[in-house]
Design a protein around this motif. Structure first.
Motif, PDB file in Angstrom:
ATOM      1  N   TYR A 558       7.915  11.567   8.420  1.00  0.00           N
ATOM      2  CA  TYR A 558       7.740  10.114   8.413  1.00  0.00           C
ATOM      3  C   TYR A 558       7.614   9.520   9.807  1.00  0.00           C
ATOM      4  N   THR A 559       8.108  10.224  10.834  1.00  0.00           N
ATOM      5  CA  THR A 559       7.952   9.705  12.197  1.00  0.00           C
ATOM      6  C   THR A 559       6.600  10.081  12.786  1.00  0.00           C
ATOM      7  N   GLU A 560       5.877  10.970  12.118  1.00  0.00           N
ATOM      8  CA  GLU A 560       4.632  11.507  12.668  1.00  0.00           C
ATOM      9  C   GLU A 560       3.384  10.936  12.004  1.00  0.00           C
ATOM     10  N   LYS A 561       3.560   9.908  11.201  1.00  0.00           N
ATOM     11  CA  LYS A 561       2.408   9.315  10.531  1.00  0.00           C
ATOM     12  C   LYS A 561       2.688   7.854  10.236  1.00  0.00           C
ATOM     13  N   SER A 562       1.646   7.113  10.053  1.00  0.00           N
ATOM     14  CA  SER A 562       1.770   5.731   9.587  1.00  0.00           C
ATOM     15  C   SER A 562       1.667   5.750   8.070  1.00  0.00           C
ATOM     16  N   GLY A 563       2.663   5.200   7.416  1.00  0.00           N
ATOM     17  CA  GLY A 563       2.671   5.257   5.958  1.00  0.00           C
ATOM     18  C   GLY A 563       3.325   4.046   5.335  1.00  0.00           C
ATOM     19  N   THR A 564       3.004   3.800   4.088  1.00  0.00           N
ATOM     20  CA  THR A 564       3.582   2.690   3.335  1.00  0.00           C
ATOM     21  C   THR A 564       4.660   3.229   2.402  1.00  0.00           C
ATOM     22  N   TYR A 565       5.779   2.529   2.358  1.00  0.00           N
ATOM     23  CA  TYR A 565       6.868   2.872   1.448  1.00  0.00           C
ATOM     24  C   TYR A 565       7.303   1.601   0.730  1.00  0.00           C
ATOM     25  N   VAL A 566       7.752   1.742  -0.498  1.00  0.00           N
ATOM     26  CA  VAL A 566       8.248   0.605  -1.269  1.00  0.00           C
ATOM     27  C   VAL A 566       9.712   0.869  -1.567  1.00  0.00           C
ATOM     28  N   ASN A 567      10.588  -0.019  -1.108  1.00  0.00           N
ATOM     29  CA  ASN A 567      12.020   0.265  -1.251  1.00  0.00           C
ATOM     30  C   ASN A 567      12.518  -0.070  -2.649  1.00  0.00           C
ATOM     31  N   THR A 568      13.799   0.129  -2.870  1.00  0.00           N
ATOM     32  CA  THR A 568      14.361   0.034  -4.226  1.00  0.00           C
ATOM     33  C   THR A 568      14.234  -1.356  -4.830  1.00  0.00           C
ATOM     34  N   GLU A 569      14.100  -2.394  -3.990  1.00  0.00           N
ATOM     35  CA  GLU A 569      13.936  -3.754  -4.500  1.00  0.00           C
ATOM     36  C   GLU A 569      12.472  -4.139  -4.671  1.00  0.00           C
ATOM     37  N   GLY A 570      11.553  -3.186  -4.374  1.00  0.00           N
ATOM     38  CA  GLY A 570      10.128  -3.456  -4.524  1.00  0.00           C
ATOM     39  C   GLY A 570       9.479  -4.051  -3.299  1.00  0.00           C
ATOM     40  N   ARG A 571      10.152  -3.995  -2.163  1.00  0.00           N
ATOM     41  CA  ARG A 571       9.610  -4.539  -0.912  1.00  0.00           C
ATOM     42  C   ARG A 571       8.658  -3.524  -0.282  1.00  0.00           C
ATOM     43  N   VAL A 572       7.424  -3.937  -0.034  1.00  0.00           N
ATOM     44  CA  VAL A 572       6.434  -3.069   0.601  1.00  0.00           C
ATOM     45  C   VAL A 572       6.696  -3.043   2.105  1.00  0.00           C
ATOM     46  N   GLN A 573       6.850  -1.841   2.650  1.00  0.00           N
ATOM     47  CA  GLN A 573       7.154  -1.682   4.073  1.00  0.00           C
ATOM     48  C   GLN A 573       6.236  -0.630   4.679  1.00  0.00           C
ATOM     49  N   MET A 574       6.016  -0.743   5.967  1.00  0.00           N
ATOM     50  CA  MET A 574       5.109   0.191   6.626  1.00  0.00           C
ATOM     51  C   MET A 574       5.781   0.839   7.829  1.00  0.00           C
ATOM     52  N   SER A 575       5.754   2.177   7.848  1.00  0.00           N
ATOM     53  CA  SER A 575       6.262   2.917   8.994  1.00  0.00           C
ATOM     54  C   SER A 575       5.126   3.136   9.984  1.00  0.00           C
ATOM     55  N   ALA A 576       5.479   3.397  11.230  1.00  0.00           N
ATOM     56  CA  ALA A 576       4.482   3.617  12.265  1.00  0.00           C
ATOM     57  C   ALA A 576       4.665   4.999  12.875  1.00  0.00           C
ATOM     58  N   ARG A 577       3.583   5.581  13.334  1.00  0.00           N
ATOM     59  CA  ARG A 577       3.661   6.910  13.948  1.00  0.00           C
ATOM     60  C   ARG A 577       4.300   6.799  15.329  1.00  0.00           C
ATOM     61  N   ALA A 578       5.342   7.579  15.551  1.00  0.00           N
ATOM     62  CA  ALA A 578       6.041   7.572  16.836  1.00  0.00           C
ATOM     63  C   ALA A 578       5.698   8.799  17.673  1.00  0.00           C
ATOM     64  N   ASN A 579       5.399   9.925  17.017  1.00  0.00           N
ATOM     65  CA  ASN A 579       5.020  11.150  17.720  1.00  0.00           C
ATOM     66  C   ASN A 579       4.031  11.919  16.859  1.00  0.00           C
ATOM     67  N   PHE A 580       3.654  13.103  17.297  1.00  0.00           N
ATOM     68  CA  PHE A 580       2.630  13.869  16.594  1.00  0.00           C
ATOM     69  C   PHE A 580       3.234  15.119  15.967  1.00  0.00           C
ATOM     70  N   PRO A 581       2.671  15.578  14.862  1.00  0.00           N
ATOM     71  CA  PRO A 581       3.209  16.775  14.200  1.00  0.00           C
ATOM     72  C   PRO A 581       2.969  18.022  15.042  1.00  0.00           C
ATOM     73  N   PRO A 582       3.791  19.060  14.841  1.00  0.00           N
ATOM     74  CA  PRO A 582       3.668  20.275  15.662  1.00  0.00           C
ATOM     75  C   PRO A 582       2.526  21.178  15.194  1.00  0.00           C
ATOM     76  N   GLY A 583       2.016  21.961  16.114  1.00  0.00           N
ATOM     77  CA  GLY A 583       1.033  22.984  15.774  1.00  0.00           C
ATOM     78  C   GLY A 583      -0.164  22.462  15.014  1.00  0.00           C
ATOM     79  N   ASP A 584      -0.479  23.144  13.899  1.00  0.00           N
ATOM     80  CA  ASP A 584      -1.637  22.787  13.072  1.00  0.00           C
ATOM     81  C   ASP A 584      -1.294  21.809  11.960  1.00  0.00           C
ATOM     82  N   ALA A 585      -0.073  21.325  11.928  1.00  0.00           N
ATOM     83  CA  ALA A 585       0.320  20.386  10.873  1.00  0.00           C
ATOM     84  C   ALA A 585      -0.506  19.108  10.966  1.00  0.00           C
ATOM     85  N   ARG A 586      -0.801  18.525   9.811  1.00  0.00           N
ATOM     86  CA  ARG A 586      -1.624  17.329   9.741  1.00  0.00           C
ATOM     87  C   ARG A 586      -1.003  16.330   8.765  1.00  0.00           C
TER      88      ARG A 586
END
Length: 683
Positions: A558-586
C-alpha cells in the motif's frame, strides 16, 4: 459568547474557553508543554503564562477559564497580554528551570529537529545558566518493545500518563516519588499493554519517549513525507509515510477528526520493517514441485496455457484484505472478459451482499457519530483488537457520561465499563424481543449496534444481521446499524460487486478440492486452498498464499502504489505512493493489464488514470474522495434461524493479522509479549 481583549484585539469566545483557547482564537501563539487539546488539563509546566489585567501575577492560560476573568472597573472586557515584558520574563524563567536538569544532548537525540523544547528554548532560552549544581540523573526504564526511554530528558509534563489513563484506558504509566525524585514509569517497569502505546512518543514534547524501532535510523530533514491511508484495519486512519531513498523509515499519524483524530494503532505505526522483509520481488513458477524464479513472459505463458485448457465455469478469483479498489476492479474486469462468475472478496465467508443495499454492510452512524450515541450494543466483536482507534472513540464517548454499553460475545476487557450480556445468539434474540438491555436500546434516542465479523462470518450471519438491524431500529436521521469490518478492502469490494455472479461460487466453495481448475488469489492469504486447483498468487510477501501457489506474480504494498480504499463507514479514501516496489514487483492493476494481453482478453485501460475513468463511470461515488455515499437496506423477510454457538472475534492476535504484519520482527515481539501476558493472567 463573552468578549475578551487579547493584545489589543477584541474577540467573542464561549465562556467555557480557557484563556489559551481564547488567545489562539485571537491569533496569538501560546507556547506549551503539558497542555494537549485531547487530554485533561494538568497546568504543571507553566510555559503558557500570560498577563491578565487585575491578576497579581502571570496566570497559566491553559487552566484559567474565560468565565473566571473579572471585567474592568467600568465594565470593560477582560484584558490579556501575551507578549508583554512581564510575560516574556516569566517564560524565560520557566525555560531556565526546565533546562536546569535537561542533559542538552540534542546532537544524539532522535527528537532533534522535531523537539518542542528545542523550538521554545530558541525563543525563551538564554545562553548561560545560574545553576552550578549537578544535573539530576534518572535510570532509563523498560516499558515495552515499541517505546524507548531516555528519562534524563523528561520534564514531567505527564502527557504520557494522561494518555494511557484517559485515551488508551489502560493506565500503564504513572509517576513515583515527589519533587526532585519524581519519575515517570510503568508499574514495576513492565511493558505497556495498550494497542495504542506508540502514541506516547508523538505526545512527548522532548526526547524522553521515542519510537524504539526507529532509534538512530534517520533525521527528519532527510525524509520525504507522503500523506496516505492506513490499511492495517478497516478504519482508514490518516497517516504520513516518511521515506529515505526507497525505504520506508517510519509511519506517523495525521489529523483527521472524522476518522482517527490524531491517533494510530501500534500495528499501523510499527509494521514498517514488515514492508521490506520476506518480499516477493520476481515472478515464480512451480516446476517439478518446486517454485523457481521465472520471467514475466514465462509466468504469463504458464497461466495462459492453464486458462485456455479449461472453461470459464472452472475459473475463479478471490480478493484479499489489503487489495485496493483499482486492483479489484481490474481483476473483476479480467474475470468478466474471461466469462468467469466465480469471484469473491469475502475470504472469511461473511454473509454480506451488495444486493441487500449499501447500508447493510456499512458503519452507518459513522465513526464520529459514536460521540452522539446514547446506548451501544456490541455484537460478536472485540473493537479493542479489531479497531483500537475506534475503541478509543467509544471510550471517549463513555468518559463523557450517560452511555450504556452492552456486550454480546467474548468476555473481554474493552478499557471501559460495560455490561456483559451473554455469549451468543440466544442473548441477541432476547434483546431483539425487548428484554434486559433491549429496554435501554428501545428508550435511547440514538442507539448504536456494532456488529463484528465474528457474528457475520457464520452460517447464521444473515439472521444475526437482521436481528441487529431490528434492534437498531430507525430514528429520524439516524441509522444505528454499524457493521465493523476488519479488512481494508472489504467495503470497496462489496461496492464493486466483487461477489459471485449468477451461478457463481463463493470463496469457501472455490477453495474446495476439485471445485476449480484455475484460482486467482489477489493477496488472499487468510484462506486455505485445497489441492487440485492451479493457483495464481498475486501478492507482496511469501505468506500462506505464496506457499500454495503454482505461479507467483509479485505486487506492490500500500505504500508503493496509489490506490483507493473505502473504510468501514463507506468513506472513499485515497493512498499515495511513497516509495517503489522492490525488484521486478509491479502494481497489481498493471500486472493484470499485462496478463490480459496474453489471455486474449485485453483490458480497456493502459494507465492508472484510464482505469480510474472506467471505475468512476461504473461507480460514480468512488470519485468523491473523503465523502460517504448514503445507502439503503433491504433485508429479506426470511433470513433463517439463529445458531447456538457463541460469538468469537476473528482477531485473536492483534499484531499478526496480515502478511505485512507477519513479516515484521517488531510485531512478532509484541505478539509474544501479549501471549505471555494472557498466560500470566490465566495463571
Amino acid at each position: 459568547m463573552t468578549k475578551i481583549v487579547v493584545d489589543g484585539k477584541e474577540v467573542d469566545v464561549p465562556p467555557e474557553y480557557t484563556l489559551l483557547q481564547a488567545c489562539e482564537e485571537a491569533g496569538a501563539e501560546i507556547p506549551r508543554f503539558c497542555f494537549h487539546e485531547r487530554l485533561s488539563i494538568a497546568g504543571n509546566c507553566r510555559m503558557c503564562l500570560v498577563e491578565l489585567k487585575g491578576a497579581p501575577k502571570p496566570v497559566a492560560s491553559c487552566a484559567w477559564s474565560v468565565r473566571d476573568c473579572r471585567p474592568g472597573p467600568n465594565g470593560e472586557p477582560p484584558t490579556v497580554l501575551t507578549r508583554s515584558p512581564t510575560v516574556k520574563k516569566a517564560r524565560n524563567g520557566v525555560m531556565e528551570f526546565l533546562l536546569i536538569n535537561h542533559p542538552l544532548d540534542c546532537p544524539i537525540c532522535d527528537q532533534g529537529g522535531e523537539c518542542d523544547l528545542q523550538d521554545q528554548a530558541m525563543a525563551f532560552g538564554v545562553d548561560s545558566s545560574r545553576y552550578a549544581e549537578n544535573k539530576r540523573a534518572v535510570e532509563d526504564k523498560y516499558i515495552g518493545p515499541l517505546v524507548r526511554t531516555s528519562m534524563n530528558r523528561c520534564i514531567h509534563c505527564t502527557r504520557c500518563v494522561r494518555f494511557t489513563a484517559e485515551v488508551a484506558g489502560t493506565g500503564d504509566m504513572g509517576a513515583i516519588g515527589r519533587g526532585e525524585d519524581m519519575e515517570i514509569t510503568t508499574y514495576l517497569e513492565s511493558a505497556m499493554g495498550s494497542e495504542l502505546q506508540g502514541n506516547v512518543a508523538d505526545l512527548c514534547p522532548v526526547g524522553a519517549l521515542l519510537p524504539k524501532p526507529y532509534a538512530f535510523k534517520a533525521r527528519p530533514w532527510e525524509l520525504s513525507k507522503t500523506e496516505s491511508i492506513d490499511v492495517m484495519d478497516a478504519l482508514g486512519s490518516a497517516i504520513r509515510v516518511d521515506v529515505r531513498g526507497r525505504e520506508v523509515m517510519r509511519i506517523l499519524p495525521r489529523i483527521n477528526e472524522a476518522v482517527n483524530e490524531e491517533w494510530i494503532s501500534d500495528k499501523t505505526r510499527q509494521v514498517v520493517d514488515g514492508l521490506k522483509r520476506q518480499r516477493l520481488d520476481r515472478p515464480y513458477v512451480r516446476r517439478d514441485g518446486r517454485l523457481v524464479a521465472a520471467s514475466w513472459g514465462e509466468a504469463f505463458a504458464a497461466i495462459a496455457s492453464r486458462i485456455k485448457a479449461t472453461t470459464p465455469a472452472r475459473i475463479g478469483a478471490i480478493a484479499g484484505d489489503l487489495a485496493s479498489v483499482e486492483d479489484m476492479f481490474a481483476l473483476k474486469s479480467l474475470m468478466t472478459a474471461l466469462g468467469a462468475q466465480n469471484i469473491d472478496c469475502r475470504q472469511d465467508g461473511a454473509k454480506l451482499d451488495p444486493a441487500l443495499g449499501r447500508a447493510s454492510y456499512l458503519f452507518n452512524p459513522t465513526i464520529a457519530g459514536i460521540e452522539d450515541a446514547d446506548a451501544i450494543l456490541i455484537v460478536g466483536s472485540n473493537p479493542r483488537k479489531e479497531a483500537p482507534v475506534l475503541n478509543a472513540r467509544i471510550r471517549k464517548r463513555w468518559r463523557m457520561g450517560g452511555l450504556a454499553v452492552g456486550m454480546v460475545g467474548e468476555h473481554v476487557d474493552l478499557t471501559y465499563d460495560h455490561q456483559y450480556l451473554g455469549a451468543g445468539p440466544d442473548t441477541l434474540a432476547d434483546i431483539a424481543a425487548g428484554k434486559g438491555f433491549g429496554e435501554i436500546l428501545a428508550k435511547a434516542e440514538r442507539p448504536l449496534v456494532i456488529v463484528g465479523q465474528g457474528a457475520l462470518a457464520r452460517p447464521d450471519g444473515l439472521a444475526i444481521l437482521a436481528a441487529a438491524a431490528k434492534i437498531a431500529g430507525s430514528r429520524d436521521g439516524w441509522n444505528g446499524l454499524a457493521v465493523l469490518h476488519t479488512a481494508a478492502s472489504r467495503v470497496g469490494g462489496l461496492d464493486l460487486g466483487f461477489v459471485p455472479g449468477h451461478g457463481g461460487m463463493d470463496a469457501a466453495a472455490m477453495t474446495q478440492s476439485g471445485a476449480l481448475d484455475v484460482l486467482f488469489l489477489l493477496g488472499a492469504d487468510e484462506i486455505d486452498v485445497a489441492p487440485g486447483a492451479f493457483v495464481v498468487y498475486q501478492g507482496t510477501h511469501g505468506d500462506r498464499g505464496a506457499h500454495r501457489a503454482d505461479v507467483i506474480l509479485p505486487g506492490a504494498t500500500y505504500t508503493e502504489k496509489s490506490g483507493t480504499y473505502v473504510n468501514t463507514e463507506g468513506r472513499v479514501q485515497m493512498s499515495a505512493r511513497a516509495n517503489f516496489p522492490p525488484g521486478d514487483a509491479r502494481e497489481d492493476w498493471a500486472i493484470l493489464r499485462a496478463l490480459s494481453d496474453n489471455l486474449g482478453a485485453r483490458l480497456a485501460f493502459d494507465s492508472l488514470g484510464a482505469l480510474r475513468q472506467a471505475l468512476y463511470a461504473t461507480h460514480p461515488h468512488m470519485s468523491a474522495v473523503d465523502a460517504i455515499e448514503p445507502g439503503t437496506m433491504s433485508l429479506p423477510a426470511s433470513t433463517g434461524d439463529l445458531g447456538k454457538a457463541g460469538f468469537a472475534s476473528p482477531v485473536q492476535d492483534f499484531y499478526l493479522t496480515n502478511p505485512i504484519a507477519r513479516a515484521s520482527a517488531v510485531m512478532a515481539e509484541c505478539s509474544a509479549l501479549a501471549k505471555g501476558r494472557l498466560q500470566q493472567a490465566a495463571e
